[in-house]
Design a protein around this motif. Structure first.
Motif, PDB file in Angstrom:
ATOM      1  N   LEU A  82      13.259   5.827  -3.427  1.00 56.50           N
ATOM      2  CA  LEU A  82      13.451   7.085  -2.703  1.00 56.50           C
ATOM      3  C   LEU A  82      14.705   7.811  -3.205  1.00 56.50           C
ATOM      4  O   LEU A  82      14.700   9.046  -3.346  1.00 56.50           O
ATOM      5  N   SER A  83      15.746   7.062  -3.512  1.00 57.64           N
ATOM      6  CA  SER A  83      16.972   7.684  -4.026  1.00 57.64           C
ATOM      7  C   SER A  83      16.718   8.368  -5.368  1.00 57.64           C
ATOM      8  O   SER A  83      17.307   9.412  -5.666  1.00 57.64           O
ATOM      9  N   ASP A  84      15.847   7.774  -6.155  1.00 55.38           N
ATOM     10  CA  ASP A  84      15.525   8.366  -7.459  1.00 55.38           C
ATOM     11  C   ASP A  84      14.882   9.745  -7.283  1.00 55.38           C
ATOM     12  O   ASP A  84      15.139  10.671  -8.066  1.00 55.38           O
ATOM     13  N   ILE A  85      14.057   9.902  -6.248  1.00 52.91           N
ATOM     14  CA  ILE A  85      13.453  11.204  -5.970  1.00 52.91           C
ATOM     15  C   ILE A  85      14.543  12.219  -5.622  1.00 52.91           C
ATOM     16  O   ILE A  85      14.545  13.356  -6.110  1.00 52.91           O
ATOM     17  N   TYR A  86      15.498  11.808  -4.780  1.00 50.40           N
ATOM     18  CA  TYR A  86      16.587  12.710  -4.390  1.00 50.40           C
ATOM     19  C   TYR A  86      17.454  13.089  -5.586  1.00 50.40           C
ATOM     20  O   TYR A  86      17.901  14.233  -5.702  1.00 50.40           O
ATOM     21  N   ILE A  87      17.663  12.144  -6.490  1.00 50.88           N
ATOM     22  CA  ILE A  87      18.456  12.448  -7.691  1.00 50.88           C
ATOM     23  C   ILE A  87      17.745  13.485  -8.546  1.00 50.88           C
ATOM     24  O   ILE A  87      18.361  14.444  -9.021  1.00 50.88           O
ATOM     25  N   TYR A 134       0.830  -1.205   0.000  1.00 49.52           N
ATOM     26  CA  TYR A 134       0.000   0.000   0.000  1.00 49.52           C
ATOM     27  C   TYR A 134       0.870   1.263   0.000  1.00 49.52           C
ATOM     28  O   TYR A 134       0.674   2.168  -0.819  1.00 49.52           O
ATOM     29  N   LEU A 135       1.815   1.327   0.926  1.00 50.65           N
ATOM     30  CA  LEU A 135       2.660   2.511   1.035  1.00 50.65           C
ATOM     31  C   LEU A 135       3.585   2.667  -0.181  1.00 50.65           C
ATOM     32  O   LEU A 135       3.764   3.768  -0.694  1.00 50.65           O
ATOM     33  N   TYR A 136       4.141   1.553  -0.643  1.00 47.26           N
ATOM     34  CA  TYR A 136       5.109   1.651  -1.739  1.00 47.26           C
ATOM     35  C   TYR A 136       4.435   2.080  -3.046  1.00 47.26           C
ATOM     36  O   TYR A 136       4.871   3.042  -3.697  1.00 47.26           O
ATOM     37  N   PHE A 137       3.363   1.369  -3.421  1.00 47.16           N
ATOM     38  CA  PHE A 137       2.752   1.679  -4.722  1.00 47.16           C
ATOM     39  C   PHE A 137       2.017   3.020  -4.704  1.00 47.16           C
ATOM     40  O   PHE A 137       1.963   3.707  -5.734  1.00 47.16           O
ATOM     41  N   GLN A 168      12.562  -5.992  -0.257  1.00 47.07           N
ATOM     42  CA  GLN A 168      11.629  -4.864  -0.104  1.00 47.07           C
ATOM     43  C   GLN A 168      12.391  -3.578   0.229  1.00 47.07           C
ATOM     44  O   GLN A 168      12.089  -2.512  -0.319  1.00 47.07           O
ATOM     45  N   PHE A 169      13.363  -3.691   1.115  1.00 49.00           N
ATOM     46  CA  PHE A 169      14.155  -2.506   1.484  1.00 49.00           C
ATOM     47  C   PHE A 169      14.884  -1.956   0.261  1.00 49.00           C
ATOM     48  O   PHE A 169      14.913  -0.730   0.048  1.00 49.00           O
ATOM     49  N   ALA A 170      15.497  -2.839  -0.533  1.00 46.93           N
ATOM     50  CA  ALA A 170      16.236  -2.389  -1.715  1.00 46.93           C
ATOM     51  C   ALA A 170      15.322  -1.650  -2.691  1.00 46.93           C
ATOM     52  O   ALA A 170      15.694  -0.607  -3.249  1.00 46.93           O
ATOM     53  N   VAL A 171      14.107  -2.174  -2.881  1.00 48.16           N
ATOM     54  CA  VAL A 171      13.150  -1.542  -3.804  1.00 48.16           C
ATOM     55  C   VAL A 171      12.751  -0.161  -3.288  1.00 48.16           C
ATOM     56  O   VAL A 171      12.767   0.834  -4.034  1.00 48.16           O
ATOM     57  N   ALA A 172      12.403  -0.073  -2.003  1.00 48.72           N
ATOM     58  CA  ALA A 172      11.952   1.202  -1.431  1.00 48.72           C
ATOM     59  C   ALA A 172      13.086   2.228  -1.404  1.00 48.72           C
ATOM     60  O   ALA A 172      12.890   3.404  -1.763  1.00 48.72           O
ATOM     61  N   ALA A 173      14.286   1.797  -0.994  1.00 49.99           N
ATOM     62  CA  ALA A 173      15.422   2.721  -0.908  1.00 49.99           C
ATOM     63  C   ALA A 173      15.834   3.214  -2.289  1.00 49.99           C
ATOM     64  O   ALA A 173      16.165   4.396  -2.468  1.00 49.99           O
ATOM     65  N   SER A 174      15.812   2.337  -3.292  1.00 47.21           N
ATOM     66  CA  SER A 174      16.164   2.744  -4.662  1.00 47.21           C
ATOM     67  C   SER A 174      15.176   3.766  -5.202  1.00 47.21           C
ATOM     68  O   SER A 174      15.559   4.746  -5.850  1.00 47.21           O
ATOM     69  N   ASN A 224       5.825   8.471   2.296  1.00 46.32           N
ATOM     70  CA  ASN A 224       5.534   7.033   2.217  1.00 46.32           C
ATOM     71  C   ASN A 224       6.816   6.200   2.196  1.00 46.32           C
ATOM     72  O   ASN A 224       6.964   5.223   2.929  1.00 46.32           O
ATOM     73  N   LEU A 225       7.758   6.619   1.341  1.00 43.47           N
ATOM     74  CA  LEU A 225       8.972   5.818   1.152  1.00 43.47           C
ATOM     75  C   LEU A 225       9.888   5.903   2.361  1.00 43.47           C
ATOM     76  O   LEU A 225      10.512   4.905   2.753  1.00 43.47           O
ATOM     77  N   LYS A 226       9.989   7.082   2.979  1.00 43.42           N
ATOM     78  CA  LYS A 226      10.825   7.216   4.174  1.00 43.42           C
ATOM     79  C   LYS A 226      10.246   6.390   5.328  1.00 43.42           C
ATOM     80  O   LYS A 226      10.989   5.828   6.138  1.00 43.42           O
ATOM     81  N   THR A 227       8.921   6.335   5.390  1.00 45.65           N
ATOM     82  CA  THR A 227       8.287   5.506   6.419  1.00 45.65           C
ATOM     83  C   THR A 227       8.700   4.045   6.264  1.00 45.65           C
ATOM     84  O   THR A 227       9.027   3.366   7.237  1.00 45.65           O
ATOM     85  N   LEU A 228       8.681   3.576   5.005  1.00 45.34           N
ATOM     86  CA  LEU A 228       9.084   2.190   4.744  1.00 45.34           C
ATOM     87  C   LEU A 228      10.556   1.961   5.062  1.00 45.34           C
ATOM     88  O   LEU A 228      10.917   0.979   5.715  1.00 45.34           O
ATOM     89  N   VAL A 229      11.410   2.877   4.612  1.00 44.16           N
ATOM     90  CA  VAL A 229      12.859   2.690   4.743  1.00 44.16           C
ATOM     91  C   VAL A 229      13.323   2.785   6.180  1.00 44.16           C
ATOM     92  O   VAL A 229      14.155   1.985   6.636  1.00 44.16           O
ATOM     93  N   TYR A 230      12.780   3.742   6.915  1.00 46.97           N
ATOM     94  CA  TYR A 230      13.315   4.020   8.249  1.00 46.97           C
ATOM     95  C   TYR A 230      12.466   3.489   9.413  1.00 46.97           C
ATOM     96  O   TYR A 230      12.954   3.436  10.540  1.00 46.97           O
ATOM     97  N   SER A 231      11.215   3.097   9.127  1.00 48.09           N
ATOM     98  CA  SER A 231      10.338   2.705  10.237  1.00 48.09           C
ATOM     99  C   SER A 231       9.802   1.278  10.140  1.00 48.09           C
ATOM    100  O   SER A 231       9.189   0.797  11.083  1.00 48.09           O
ATOM    101  N   TYR A 232       9.996   0.623   9.012  1.00 46.34           N
ATOM    102  CA  TYR A 232       9.456  -0.729   8.821  1.00 46.34           C
ATOM    103  C   TYR A 232      10.563  -1.774   8.837  1.00 46.34           C
ATOM    104  O   TYR A 232      11.686  -1.505   8.429  1.00 46.34           O
ATOM    105  N   HIS A 233      10.223  -2.957   9.318  1.00 46.37           N
ATOM    106  CA  HIS A 233      11.136  -4.102   9.251  1.00 46.37           C
ATOM    107  C   HIS A 233      10.845  -4.854   7.948  1.00 46.37           C
ATOM    108  O   HIS A 233       9.949  -5.708   7.891  1.00 46.37           O
ATOM    109  N   LEU A 234      11.571  -4.496   6.917  1.00 48.17           N
ATOM    110  CA  LEU A 234      11.328  -5.049   5.588  1.00 48.17           C
ATOM    111  C   LEU A 234      12.280  -6.202   5.299  1.00 48.17           C
ATOM    112  O   LEU A 234      13.329  -6.336   5.942  1.00 48.17           O
ATOM    113  N   THR A 235      11.906  -7.006   4.328  1.00 47.15           N
ATOM    114  CA  THR A 235      12.869  -7.985   3.812  1.00 47.15           C
ATOM    115  C   THR A 235      13.957  -7.222   3.056  1.00 47.15           C
ATOM    116  O   THR A 235      13.773  -6.046   2.691  1.00 47.15           O
ATOM    117  N   ASN A 236      15.072  -7.879   2.822  1.00 44.59           N
ATOM    118  CA  ASN A 236      16.163  -7.222   2.093  1.00 44.59           C
ATOM    119  C   ASN A 236      15.691  -6.732   0.729  1.00 44.59           C
ATOM    120  O   ASN A 236      16.040  -5.621   0.300  1.00 44.59           O
TER     121      ASN A 236
END
Length: 534
Positions: A233-238, A191-194, A225-231, A211-223
């Motif tokens: 979010l990084s695209d937004i910063y770029i 829900y949060l990611y999409f 899921q974390f890679a997808v969310a962090a990537s 949404n993405l920062k919540t997933l990256v910094y506040s959720y216990h994700l699988t490796n």
């Protein structure tokens, strides 16, 4: 010189330091994980082998059992190896048809569509998904279906980059995301990611970041899921010109991809691009090569094309960087050689100056020692002179008093014309006794100055030849001769006159005494002179 060396070190290190920009610890961690990559892959392969072993060792396995094993194998392979994942997606469809289970057939087509999308085959993905009867799927499979179609439209929009078609595809994707989100829990990863992905496409960046920062910094994700969310979010910063935050997220995403043995990944490629733009060509080249190795291993054509397009750019910059480093190294080596020569020259000059200083110090020390010896000798001589001046002054005073008394007695006798008594007075003068008294006074005065003279004198002889004095005797003739020598009276004739001996007698005394000593004749008088006064 210290300033020059510090400047060289600063110039040599400044470029790598600038390139890292505070991510050195994360980059070190990423490189450590790359070194352990084979271990993660080995663990995945072990899981795969166990599944295959379970399938092969089953006696007459049921179709349902095969379906679940194929599904597990597909899940292991879907981001690990394209060909294997494609094969097991087909096997899923085959078993579904054999089971005559429309739901399983539909679900296997979703899995097949995911693999086709991973290879950039958009038409084939839509062809596989459009015949899926959504009504046959449970909520979980239906949600997966909607999100997969949404992602396909988003990827197609990004691929086309067309002012006409891109907005159309994004709008369609948004609708499918809404459908998938309606079947998801509000706090779920999907829900949060999409929804975050939808916010990005619709331009609502603050909500996407939330949404993405919540997933990256506040959720216990699988490796994964974390890679997808962090990537993402990084695209937004770029896009918002914040590469520093983007690089940190990409490094963390790449680490997560390594740990999950994900070969179909974008984090490592994007990280290499950002590091190359940031000036860290060395790490950029290392990571783009790693991304190419993963793309080749995975086998998807689209990923290999993407990485291959970037690799030559980074490789070219790396060659330029290496050449520049080589030139800098040559320059610094030359500069250091010159500095080394200068240092050697200074060392030689300093060494020579030190040698001169040592010689000068030695001369000064010797002069100082000689001066001290001279001062000591002068002090000693002055003390001897003072002592003997006082001694002889008292002695002369006594003899003057005696002469005065003698003169008065003679004058008396002459006045009274008692001439015979004058002869008696003269005869009463005992010169031998006077001389003995003179020697006793001399001995006392000498031993007062040189109280250890007898012991020091005896130390020059064997015990049987030591001087043995009579009771109440201070010095004997042997000792007196060398006492006079110690006082500086070295002339034999003067010594003979003082002691009322002949010159030959004194010579004989000296020869006899020296012959008995433990040291050579030439050194004997030097040893006597070395006896210290108090």
């Amino acid at each position: 010189m210290k300033f020059i060396l510090a400047l060289i070190i600063f110039l040599f290190l400044i470029r790598p330091a600038m390139a890292v920009q505070g991510h050195d610890s994360l980059l070190t961690k990423l490189n450590d994980e790359l070194a352990s990559k084979k271990n993660y892959d080995a663990a995945k392969i072990k899981r795969i082998e166990k599944l295959q072993h379970d399938l092969n060792d089953s006696d007459n396995p049921s179709l349902n059992f095969k379906y679940h094993i194929y599904l597990d194998l597909y899940e292991e392979y879907k981001s690990f190896n394209y060909d294997k994942a494609f094969y097991y997606a087909q096997k899923l469809q085959q078993v579904g048809y054999l089971l005559k289970d429309p739901a399983k057939i539909a679900y296997s087509r979703i899995k097949f569509g995911f693999i086709l999308l991973s290879s950039g085959m958009f038409k084939e993905t839509f062809d596989s998904l459009k015949i899926v009867n959504v009504k046959l799927l449970d909520n979980s499979a239906r949600r997966e279906y909607y999100f997969l179609i949404a992602r396909t439209y988003y990827d197609l929009a990004d691929f086309d980059k067309d002012n006409y078609y891109t907005p159309i595809y994004n709008t369609r994707a948004d609708k499918y995301i809404d459908s998938g989100a309606s079947l998801s829990e509000n706090n779920s990863f999907e829900y949060l990611y999409f929804n975050g992905l939808k916010y990005i496409k619709t331009g609502n960046i603050p909500k996407a970041i939330t949404n993405l920062k919540t997933l990256v910094y506040s959720y216990h994700l699988t490796n994964h899921q974390f890679a997808v969310a962090a990537s993402t979010l990084s695209d937004i910063y770029i896009r918002n010109n914040n590469p520093d935050n983007a690089i940190g997220l990409l490094i963390s995403a790449a680490i997560a991809d390594i740990r999950s043995s994900t070969k179909e990944e974008a984090a490592m490629t994007t990280l290499a691009q950002q590091l190359q733009k940031n000036g860290d060509v060395k790490n950029a080249y290392l990571f783009i090569k790693q991304a190419l190795d993963d793309a080749i291993y995975y086998g998807a054509r689209q990923r290999k094309i993407q990485v291959s397009a970037i690799l030559p750019i980074i490789a070219g910059e790396r060659i330029t960087y290496v050449e520049e480093q080589r030139r800098m190294l040559f320059f610094y080596a030359s500069l250091l050689t010159v500095l080394a020569i200068i240092v050697v020259v200074f060392i030689v000059i300093i060494y020579k100056q030190l040698q001169k200083l040592r010689i000068a110090d030695k001369v000064i020390l010797e002069a100082n020692h000689n001066l001290q010896e001279s001062n000591h000798s002068l002090n000693e001589a002055n003390k001897i002179k003072e002592e003997y001046i006082g001694y002889y002054f008292n002695l002369i005073s006594e003899y003057i008093n005696k002469l005065e008394k003698f003169k008065r007695s003679v004058d008396n006798k002459l006045t009274t014309k008692r001439f015979d008594d004058i002869g008696i007075i003269v005869n009463n003068i005992n010169l031998t006794k006077e001389r003995e008294e003179l020697f006793i006074n001399f001995d006392k005065a000498f031993l007062k100055l040189f109280p250890n003279f007898v012991e020091s004198y005896n130390a020059l002889f064997a015990e049987e030849n030591h001087v043995k004095l009579l009771p109440n005797q201070l010095l004997n003739t042997d000792l007196r001769i060398f006492a006079l020598i110690r006082l500086g009276i070295s002339d034999t004739e003067k010594i003979a006159h003082i002691l009322e001996y002949s010159v030959n007698t004194i010579y004989n005394y000296k020869a006899r005494i020296k012959a008995k000593s433990l040291i050579s004749n030439d050194e004997f008088e030097e040893a006597i002179m070395a006896i210290k006064a108090i």
